[in-house]
Structure formats: structure tokens, C-alpha cells
Scaffold this active site. Structure first.
Site, PDB file in Angstrom:
ATOM      1  N   HIS A 150      -6.233  -7.216  -0.794  1.00  0.00           N
ATOM      2  CA  HIS A 150      -6.636  -5.532  -0.855  1.00  0.00           C
ATOM      3  C   HIS A 150      -5.837  -4.947  -1.121  1.00  0.00           C
ATOM      4  O   HIS A 150      -4.974  -6.188  -2.297  1.00  0.00           O
ATOM      5  CB  HIS A 150      -6.368  -4.810   0.875  1.00  0.00           C
ATOM      6  CG  HIS A 150      -6.930  -5.348   2.085  1.00  0.00           C
ATOM      7  ND1 HIS A 150      -6.051  -6.234   3.216  1.00  0.00           N
ATOM      8  CD2 HIS A 150      -7.731  -5.182   3.056  1.00  0.00           C
ATOM      9  CE1 HIS A 150      -6.691  -6.372   4.212  1.00  0.00           C
ATOM     10  NE2 HIS A 150      -7.429  -5.089   3.915  1.00  0.00           N
TER      11      HIS A 150
ATOM     12  N   HIS B 195       1.057  -1.453   0.115  1.00  0.00           N
ATOM     13  CA  HIS B 195      -0.396  -0.177  -0.149  1.00  0.00           C
ATOM     14  C   HIS B 195       0.438   1.729  -0.210  1.00  0.00           C
ATOM     15  O   HIS B 195       0.616   2.342   0.149  1.00  0.00           O
ATOM     16  CB  HIS B 195      -0.893   0.278   0.989  1.00  0.00           C
ATOM     17  CG  HIS B 195      -2.005  -0.987   1.199  1.00  0.00           C
ATOM     18  ND1 HIS B 195      -2.707  -1.164   0.676  1.00  0.00           N
ATOM     19  CD2 HIS B 195      -2.596  -1.279   2.119  1.00  0.00           C
ATOM     20  CE1 HIS B 195      -4.038  -1.904   0.232  1.00  0.00           C
ATOM     21  NE2 HIS B 195      -3.206  -2.752   1.584  1.00  0.00           N
TER      22      HIS B 195
ATOM     23  N   ASP C  92      -4.838 -12.643   3.330  1.00  0.00           N
ATOM     24  CA  ASP C  92      -5.879 -12.025   4.273  1.00  0.00           C
ATOM     25  C   ASP C  92      -7.235 -12.528   3.154  1.00  0.00           C
ATOM     26  O   ASP C  92      -8.203 -12.114   3.762  1.00  0.00           O
ATOM     27  CB  ASP C  92      -5.625 -10.524   4.999  1.00  0.00           C
ATOM     28  CG  ASP C  92      -4.565  -9.742   3.715  1.00  0.00           C
ATOM     29  OD1 ASP C  92      -4.636  -9.916   2.643  1.00  0.00           O
ATOM     30  OD2 ASP C  92      -4.128  -8.590   4.125  1.00  0.00           O
TER      31      ASP C  92
ATOM     32  N   ASP D 242      -2.977 -10.382  -2.275  1.00  0.00           N
ATOM     33  CA  ASP D 242      -3.389  -9.403  -0.372  1.00  0.00           C
ATOM     34  C   ASP D 242      -5.297  -9.461  -1.230  1.00  0.00           C
ATOM     35  O   ASP D 242      -5.446  -9.123  -2.195  1.00  0.00           O
ATOM     36  CB  ASP D 242      -3.011  -8.590  -0.235  1.00  0.00           C
ATOM     37  CG  ASP D 242      -3.280  -8.734   0.718  1.00  0.00           C
ATOM     38  OD1 ASP D 242      -2.004  -8.671   2.077  1.00  0.00           O
ATOM     39  OD2 ASP D 242      -3.648  -7.510   0.778  1.00  0.00           O
TER      40      ASP D 242
HETATM   41 ZN    ZN Z   1      -4.299  -6.646   3.026  1.00  0.00          ZN
END
Ligand code: ZN
Length: 368
Positions: A178, A139, A264, A176
Site C-alpha cells: 500500500h 498510513h 503484503d 509495503d
Molecule cells: Zn500494507
């Protein structure tokens, strides 16, 4: 087959402080434990040791990335801000990115771990590598830390390998849960880096990771976002790899594949709403490893990103590392009997429709 392994105890000393999930404790939030705490990764390292897996890996000693190496990706202002805040006892890099004293150096060690791992793969010292680093990186934007990430570990390693070792085309596969918005931002106009992110639709960051974010300028077509509906299990994830990721890799013909390996999307994760099993992660890794063998002499780097179930991440990580190294331990997934019985674990029609929409993006990728 030799698999390199990067780890350092200091990765677990990066301190995200006192919170309840991601919310700082206050008069309305009872003090608790931040969701990005060391335990998932500590337990994975411990399971690797207890299972005997560690004995089958080549230990790679991380080093600290220098500010000049970070500056291939990040602004000097961002690097200096994190350094000053860390020296002053810590703070928050933006929202949801708390860190403590020394986290600047530990984040340098995480980025440096990625550099050491990519160099070991490119030099042939190992066939592939797994980096169990912390804080995560996918991120982090060039000028801002966010989403538990301070520096963009994967982009820093790629740009180092380009500057110093002449690395060419790189594909980053981010599973991931996200959106890998930081990696996307670092390479948005770069046609030499194919960035692919499979993620839960509009989870984090907000309003990020749509199909229409395809890259810009010369990089148009070389950023693929695959937003999936909540509830996807092994069936949807494996179908996504087979129908979108593998064809994208075949078209692009990378010289190296990097996996941004979050767990995740796992079935028991507190932040994601997916239900991938350890066996699902194992099969995803197997498919990407086979593609690396066909396309780039097996050159493959796996970087540990998110994943917040302290109980389940170690088994998912062990499965991925077993697949990567070709060595199977005697440890079984304790959820292995239960998860295949979960409803809708297989591919569902609405999930297939989302994958079909992403498949249309393949047209934008040109062979070298
Ligand atoms: Zn994540």
C-alpha cells in the site's frame, strides 16, 4: 555483523476486534477475524525462535514514546483523541482503524520501539536493526490515524533522532504493497528526508500515491512514488530496486536508510495482488543493505509494517532478517519450490514501462 531486534508481547495485545477482513461484523457481515490481527507477527516471532535466529540477534527493549515525542510529528488533538478513545474502551481512528482498550499505550510502545531501534543503530550498539512492532505506522497522518495505523512510528523515530542526536539526511524505502501516504505527508516539504514508496497502483488509500506527488516547497523532488500494476513478482520488484531505488539513494547520499517493510506484496497476501516470494524479499533486502554499506556506513533500520498472510509472512520476515544479520538458518521457505513456477514471476514489458516512468523522477534529487 550485529542486528538489533525490537519486540514486546504487548504488540500482540493491540485488539482490532471482530470483523470479516476489514469489515466490522453486522447483520450483513458474519463475525470473523480482522485481517490485521496478531497472528502474522506472532508466527514470525515464533519462527525466529524455533529456527534459532533469535540467538543471533541483539534484543532491544522497547520503551513508551512520550506525548512530547509523538508531538514532533502529530497534533496534540490527535494524540489526545486516541488516548481518550483507548481509555474509553476503543473505537475507530477513522475508517478501517479499529482499536481497543490499551491500544494508545501499545501504539506508544510501537513508536518507542522505533526510537530505541534508531538510537541503537546511530550509536553503533548494533550495525542494523529490525523492529517487529504493532500497530504499524506508515498510513498515520499528523492529525489522523488510518489504515490500521495510529501513530507514524518511522517519522517519530526520525524526528527524535534529529532533535536529540543530530541525525541528518534520511531515506525511507517503503515496499509495503500500500502507498506510504502517512510517511509521505510527514516529510512532504522536507528535502532532508527522501521518501520512496513502491506500491500497487491505487490500492490504498484511494487516489493516493501517484507519480505526480513529488513533494512541495523545499521538499519538491524528494518524494518518489512508484505505482506498479497488479501482478508484479520478484522480477518487477528487483528491477524497481535496481533502476529507481538504488540510483535515488546514490544521488541523495543518506546518513541512514529506513525500510518500511511490509510483506503484503507477498504472493499469498489477502489484501495485495502482487506475488513476491520470500527469496524476492531477501534479495531486495540484500540490495538495500549493500547500498547502506556504500553510502552510510551500513546504518539501516527495518520497520515491520503490513503483511496479512499468517502462513507466509513468517518466512518472508525470516528471509529478510537472515539477510540483514548475515546468519542463515536451516529453515526453508515451504513455498520455495512452487513460486518460481508462477506465470509472469519475471519482469513483464508493461511492468518495465511503469518502472521507466518512475525512473524519470530521479532528476529531482540533488546531491547534498
Ligand atoms: Zn500494507
Amino acid at each position: 555483523m550485529t542486528t538489533g531486534f525490537v519486540f514486546h508481547e504487548l504488540y500482540l495485545w493491540h485488539n482490532t476486534g471482530n470483523a470479516a477482513m476489514v469489515f466490522p461484523s453486522s447483520l450483513s457481515v458474519q463475525p470473523g477475524e480482522h485481517v490485521e490481527n496478531p497472528e502474522t507477527k506472532r508466527r514470525l516471532k515464533n519462527l525466529l525462535d524455533v529456527s534459532g535466529m533469535t540467538d543471533h540477534l541483539v534484543s532491544l527493549k522497547p520503551r513508551y514514546a512520550t506525548d512530547d515525542e509523538l508531538a514532533r510529528v502529530h497534533t496534540r488533538a490527535h494524540i489526545e483523541k486516541i488516548h481518550a478513545m483507548s481509555d474509553a474502551g476503543g473505537g475507530d481512528a477513522s475508517v478501517f482503524t479499529p482499536f481497543g482498550q490499551g491500544s494508545y499505550e501499545i501504539a506508544q510502545l510501537a513508536a518507542g520501539g522505533a526510537i530505541v531501534a534508531i538510537e541503537a543503530v546511530l550509536s553503533g550498539k548494533v550495525d542494523n536493526a529490525y523492529a517487529l512492532t504493532r500497530p504499524p505506522g506508515h498510513h498515520a497522518l499528523p492529525d489522523l490515524g488510518m489504515g490500521f495505523c495510529l501513530f507514524a512510528n518511522i517519522p517519530v523515530a526520525i524526528q527524535h533522532a534529529r532533535a536529540v542526536h543530530g541525525l541528518g539526511r534520511v531515506a525511507v524505502v517503503d515496499w509495503d504493497v500500500h502507498h506510504g501516504n502517512g510517511t509521505q505527508a510527514c516529510f512532504y516539504e522536507d528535502p532532508e528526508t527522501l521518501t520512496i514508496s513502491i506500491h500497487q497502483d491505487n490500492l490504498f488509500p484511494a487516489d493516493s500515491g501517484g507519480l505526480e506527488e513529488r513533494g512541495a516547497a523545499a521538499g519538491l523532488g524528494y518524494n518518489l512514488n512508484i505505482p506498479l500494476p497488479p501482478g508484479c513478482g520478484d522480477g518487477a520488484y528487483l528491477e524497481t530496486i535496481r533502476r529507481v531505488v538504488l540510483p535515488a539513494l546514490e544521488r541523495f547520499r543518506p546518513d541512514l536508510i529506513v525500510v518500511a517493510c511490509g510483506y503484503d506484496a507477498g504472493a499469498t497476501d489477502p489484501l495485495g495482488r502482487m506475488m513476491v516470494s520470500a527469496n524476492g524479499f531477501r534479495q531486495m533486502m540484500g540490495l538495500v543493505k549493500e547500498a547502506a554499506k556504500r553510502l552510510c556506513d551500513g546504518k539501516l533500520l527495518v520497520m515491520h509494517e503490513g503483511g496479512y498472510s499468517a502462513t507466509y509472512v513468517p518466512y518472508c520476515g525470516l528471509a529478510v532478517i537472515e539477510e540483514l544479520s548475515g546468519h542463515k538458518t536451516a529453515i526453508d521457505d515451504p513455498f520455495g519450490e512452487a513460486l518460481p513456477h508462477y506465470g509472469q514471476m519475471g519482469l513483464q514489458p508493461h511492468q518495465a514501462a511503469a518502472i521507466t516512468r518512475a525512473e524519470a523522477l530521479l532528476e529531482g534529487i540533488k546531491a547534498p
